[in-house]
Design an enzyme around this catalytic site. Sequence first.
Site, PDB file in Angstrom:
ATOM      1  N   GLY A   7       0.835  -1.197   0.000  1.00  0.00           N
ATOM      2  CA  GLY A   7       0.000   0.000   0.000  1.00  0.00           C
ATOM      3  C   GLY A   7       0.872   1.249   0.000  1.00  0.00           C
ATOM      4  O   GLY A   7       1.936   1.265   0.602  1.00  0.00           O
ATOM      5  N   ARG A  64       1.241  -5.286  -6.180  1.00  0.00           N
ATOM      6  CA  ARG A  64       1.509  -6.544  -5.482  1.00  0.00           C
ATOM      7  C   ARG A  64       2.032  -7.536  -6.508  1.00  0.00           C
ATOM      8  O   ARG A  64       1.746  -7.437  -7.701  1.00  0.00           O
ATOM      9  CB  ARG A  64       0.240  -7.086  -4.831  1.00  0.00           C
ATOM     10  N   ASP A 124       5.526  -4.727   6.217  1.00  0.00           N
ATOM     11  CA  ASP A 124       6.160  -6.004   6.583  1.00  0.00           C
ATOM     12  C   ASP A 124       6.165  -7.017   5.431  1.00  0.00           C
ATOM     13  O   ASP A 124       7.121  -7.774   5.285  1.00  0.00           O
ATOM     14  CB  ASP A 124       5.558  -6.590   7.868  1.00  0.00           C
ATOM     15  N   THR A 146       4.294   2.945   5.567  1.00  0.00           N
ATOM     16  CA  THR A 146       2.923   2.448   5.718  1.00  0.00           C
ATOM     17  C   THR A 146       2.207   3.341   6.707  1.00  0.00           C
ATOM     18  O   THR A 146       2.787   3.757   7.707  1.00  0.00           O
ATOM     19  CB  THR A 146       2.890   0.984   6.217  1.00  0.00           C
ATOM     20  N   ILE A 147       0.953   3.647   6.428  1.00  0.00           N
ATOM     21  CA  ILE A 147       0.224   4.534   7.337  1.00  0.00           C
ATOM     22  C   ILE A 147      -0.152   3.822   8.634  1.00  0.00           C
ATOM     23  O   ILE A 147      -0.526   4.463   9.604  1.00  0.00           O
ATOM     24  CB  ILE A 147      -1.049   5.116   6.695  1.00  0.00           C
ATOM     25  N   ASP A 148      -0.051   2.497   8.675  1.00  0.00           N
ATOM     26  CA  ASP A 148      -0.624   1.730   9.792  1.00  0.00           C
ATOM     27  C   ASP A 148       0.181   1.767  11.090  1.00  0.00           C
ATOM     28  O   ASP A 148      -0.334   1.424  12.141  1.00  0.00           O
ATOM     29  CB  ASP A 148      -0.801   0.266   9.374  1.00  0.00           C
ATOM     30  N   ASP A 199       2.383  -0.251  12.083  1.00  0.00           N
ATOM     31  CA  ASP A 199       2.269  -1.604  12.637  1.00  0.00           C
ATOM     32  C   ASP A 199       3.598  -2.364  12.690  1.00  0.00           C
ATOM     33  O   ASP A 199       3.603  -3.586  12.770  1.00  0.00           O
ATOM     34  CB  ASP A 199       1.226  -2.406  11.838  1.00  0.00           C
ATOM     35  N   ARG A 217      -5.489  -2.967  10.417  1.00  0.00           N
ATOM     36  CA  ARG A 217      -6.053  -4.314  10.572  1.00  0.00           C
ATOM     37  C   ARG A 217      -5.615  -4.980  11.861  1.00  0.00           C
ATOM     38  O   ARG A 217      -6.428  -5.397  12.660  1.00  0.00           O
ATOM     39  CB  ARG A 217      -5.657  -5.179   9.372  1.00  0.00           C
ATOM     40  N   GLU A 223     -14.973   9.893  22.639  1.00  0.00           N
ATOM     41  CA  GLU A 223     -15.527   9.367  23.886  1.00  0.00           C
ATOM     42  C   GLU A 223     -15.141   7.908  24.081  1.00  0.00           C
ATOM     43  O   GLU A 223     -15.094   7.406  25.208  1.00  0.00           O
ATOM     44  CB  GLU A 223     -17.059   9.500  23.867  1.00  0.00           C
ATOM     45  N   HIS A 274     -10.039   4.976   1.645  1.00  0.00           N
ATOM     46  CA  HIS A 274      -8.732   5.235   1.053  1.00  0.00           C
ATOM     47  C   HIS A 274      -8.263   6.677   1.118  1.00  0.00           C
ATOM     48  O   HIS A 274      -7.099   6.943   0.821  1.00  0.00           O
ATOM     49  CB  HIS A 274      -8.720   4.736  -0.394  1.00  0.00           C
TER      50      HIS A 274
END
Lengths: 320, 320, 320, 320
Positions: free
Chosen positions: B11, B72, B103, B126-128, B130, B172, B188, B250
């Site tokens: 991504g 990919r 990864d 990567t924006i995640d 992770d 994810r 909240e 996205h």
Amino acid sequence: MKTIGVLTSGGDAPGMNAAIRAVVRTGIDKGIKVMGIQRGYNGLLNGEIFEMNRTSVSDIIQRGGTILRTARSDEFKTVEGRKKAYNVLKVFGIEGLIVIGGDGSFTGAQKLSDEFDVKTIGIPGTIDNDLAYTDYTIGFDTALNTVLDAINKLRDTSTSHERVSIVEVMGRRCGDIALFTGLAGGAEYIIIPEREYNFDNLCRTIIEGKVRGKVHNLILLAEGVGGAEDMAKKIEEVTGIQTRATVLGHIQRGGSPTAFDRILASRLGARAVELLVEGKSKRVVGIKDNKVIDVDITEALNMKKESNDNLYDLAQILSY
Amino acid sequence: MKTIGVLTSGGDAPGMNAAIRAVVRTGIDKGIKVMGIQRGYNGLLNGEIFEMNRTSVSDIIQRGGTILRTARSDEFKTVEGRKKAYNVLKVFGIEGLIVIGGDGSFTGAQKLSDEFDVKTIGIPGTIDNDLAYTDYTIGFDTALNTVLDAINKLRDTSTSHERVSIVEVMGRRCGDIALFTGLAGGAEYIIIPEREYNFDNLCRTIIEGKVRGKVHNLILLAEGVGGAEDMAKKIEEVTGIQTRATVLGHIQRGGSPTAFDRILASRLGARAVELLVEGKSKRVVGIKDNKVIDVDITEALNMKKESNDNLYDLAQILSY
Amino acid sequence: MKTIGVLTSGGDAPGMNAAIRAVVRTGIDKGIKVMGIQRGYNGLLNGEIFEMNRTSVSDIIQRGGTILRTARSDEFKTVEGRKKAYNVLKVFGIEGLIVIGGDGSFTGAQKLSDEFDVKTIGIPGTIDNDLAYTDYTIGFDTALNTVLDAINKLRDTSTSHERVSIVEVMGRRCGDIALFTGLAGGAEYIIIPEREYNFDNLCRTIIEGKVRGKVHNLILLAEGVGGAEDMAKKIEEVTGIQTRATVLGHIQRGGSPTAFDRILASRLGARAVELLVEGKSKRVVGIKDNKVIDVDITEALNMKKESNDNLYDLAQILSY
Amino acid sequence: MKTIGVLTSGGDAPGMNAAIRAVVRTGIDKGIKVMGIQRGYNGLLNGEIFEMNRTSVSDIIQRGGTILRTARSDEFKTVEGRKKAYNVLKVFGIEGLIVIGGDGSFTGAQKLSDEFDVKTIGIPGTIDNDLAYTDYTIGFDTALNTVLDAINKLRDTSTSHERVSIVEVMGRRCGDIALFTGLAGGAEYIIIPEREYNFDNLCRTIIEGKVRGKVHNLILLAEGVGGAEDMAKKIEEVTGIQTRATVLGHIQRGGSPTAFDRILASRLGARAVELLVEGKSKRVVGIKDNKVIDVDITEALNMKKESNDNLYDLAQILSY
């Protein structure tokens, strides 16, 4: 006219606050007492009414949403409900009511004036631009720019992956948000309720574009046609090109209003008060040919919005 | 080290272009030839490779996406695929390969170095957020601000309607986007894969908030938990308060990178080239305790990301 | 008409690229060859001319500035210069010339058509909105929103310090940027070349506002009046309230064009080509009463822009 | 510790509101009464003090500026002034004082604690990032992104005109805003107080860039060096290339805080309260190596900020 009320009703739209500010300050400038009614017709029925002064509307011209809040009211749709509303207005001494909202809200105002002795004026506040009597509604311009901003972001990732992007935007009966942002965003395809579209033709455009070297394809889709996710799957099947759908949702209703919307709202808000002062009722204000106008509310509600064929055709020529 | 290659994979993330720019210009500054490989491992297999000069990366530091494109590749996941990739690299004289991605992309680099005589360095794009070995990945900070901007717009309309808003954001396995934007957006409630959550407790919070006079409730939900639409329906059922779900999608991957991401990408891109020059291989660069670090790629992939309990707890105290 | 040329001249404006795109794609759609001329009349004299195709204008609708660049040319202001320009146009087979710019650029086109056998059409590209024959120029709407964004930021700090803020915006002869952003930004005072202003009255407004509890005061000042720094000092002296001047400068010319400017530019660009195809010359296109119009260039240049007294008065009532 | 006070002092910075919110809600969570003090030390002297509850800080995390306002106070710089302040604090039962601001504000806190029995904690709120003991101050990240946004707009117009742009940004003693935005904005040259610069070298860079085909040149200049207008004239004289100066001014202090600043402010605000609860005093909180730290206030004020030579050198390599 000594006392007027103002409420916002239906879906909120950026610029509603600028309209409220204009109503309040113009009213006070003319020596009128202005009462704010919270939560639309619902709040009117509940007596959620308070006097507003110049300071009540300080520092709101740049804020999205509506400080008066908004809500739907089933009770107001009945004659009994409107009778009760009339009584509340009388108790608070409100002789004229300014309603900021879309056609549902205008219908409420129309019935209230028809059935009871209340003067009403409507101000078009909705992002959908679905009112035929006015060239623009308050909030539409801001929504366009919000959508363009989202398209810009999607373009980055869509180009990197050489994908097709389908963007579904608001507009149930009226495709103006899709049409205007499609033209302004350089979309390859625009799908709106006002125009037939041909799925095979759409796929051919995408495939031809790929052959010519296009690295991304953008499709603008109006909510009134809908089905973004399914369409993405079918396009991917037919063209073999990765396709992703994005449903923009409620972010389209928010954001600080643009210059255009703030000025439009200020002009229409001021004009609405003037009309009440002139003793008018059952009118809606709008902008036509760059001039502030007012139209009979029933006439306005009966007008059929013409589709913007010029813009649609222009978008097709320019996107190719 | 005379010639190196650079590719982006998986991504896309804002700041990838800034990293490419840093790789290219640092390489040239050190007298190395830098080859751009388009469309990730897929393009490597296809020989989509071209020499880059200083001008190739002009005016891209501010752009989202990746000028090298990304894709990919299933073929590269096989040994035969990697064998072919190795041959392509040899033909182009590429001795060291810099891979910008997450990864999955790192695993590709790891295997390529294990099986063949290719030096590889990974840059976390990567924006995640992770990846456990680095405090931040490139693109994460931009995604946070994109989400906050969307939350701001939703707040306008959510407040006007006194609704509950559920915002589903990317992530994810890792809830960092939801956690950080939940804290920064004053949510909240934050629901992430790393932490159990209790639906009854969530509803109680909303009802108590309403009693205390809260006019809107914001729930941040990570993709890894998901189910925004269903959750909205259930909350509305239990609390009686209108609830709307927005899945941001996205747009979170796009946009001009923030200062933070551009600087991080510039530092990591430059460091990746230095490591190749120093003869290192199978390392990934990152930032830890505000310092640029590098870690063995296998070690990095095996680290387990700790959950940010401090921030989660802080968010709870501050949102109440 | 087989071949036309397009150039941008004078100060750049957001939306010029959208206009170029519309000219190129409409031209090609009509079977016309479109030549891009770089760096305005200067580039024309130097023969900086190249054929444009659909791809030349891909992905530019959202970009500020002008891909054709712009420059001033003293040589073109002489008859000899224009004679040379005419010869260059002939050599390149350019029969019709579309000039995107302001009144200086239009005067160039007018003279070129008067003196030589060249058909010219002008498109109004300038942020200043200083052309009388059109309601809006391309770039004006974007500049308004850029200024509003700056005002929003200044409001934060100005409110925190309870200061008076003077914001000087572009507009030498025409105060429209100051007027429209003053109205839309809720400025307490607007100072433009078209209207007298009274310094004592200004100070009284500020002092009265403070007494009523206003925590910040915003003054919009057009470049044509100028003197922001001096004015700040004098206001501070008289009112005793901290006053800061900000001269916004060239950021007003930049930025991604708004929806309004992109659509206006698309419509006017397409119309300009149509006019050439119809054999028209020495016309300028514009928008009047929400309709695309065209006007004789000499007539257009001789029109005197009326001042927007309605908006000025409205701003005063609403700001109080 | 039963009652604490919080004030903002000196120049405002985006994120101050997020810090106030964290102080108030963390305090209440720990059973402490939190008093808001308006207008800095000045308001403290005047007794402008009110109790804050959870709702006082609702909906402010996203707002620029400071809801507590800020002001300078000459009186507080005298021992008599601080004696008076101490008495006011006693009257209101305030045992611990949290001061959000820069080094001037910290010095005030330091003296107050030295001379009287008041516990003080400092939170670094300033866009300048000029405090040596912390890697980042609250507001710095937002200011960087505001400057980058302005640079983006200037790039449009600067590229169209092929000009040199000089952008003067805030930072009297500390060039971090210029350095970080210069690196992130791809500036050709960065001029900061911490580093010598050579005017001839600067001009040579510009001329060489032009020869290589660069269409715009961006120079970032820190306020502490200053003289943008003069520099522009001299560069234009020497290089023959049009050069324009833009002094960004107070817009750098405004705007909705970024995710980074909101999270930093939330963490530091919470930690400041914890320190008071732990009985600490004369400490300042900050972030070092990505961890929240606290340092003795005198020690902090005596530290000398190291210049970021790494980033400066990196910017040079990457800009070439």
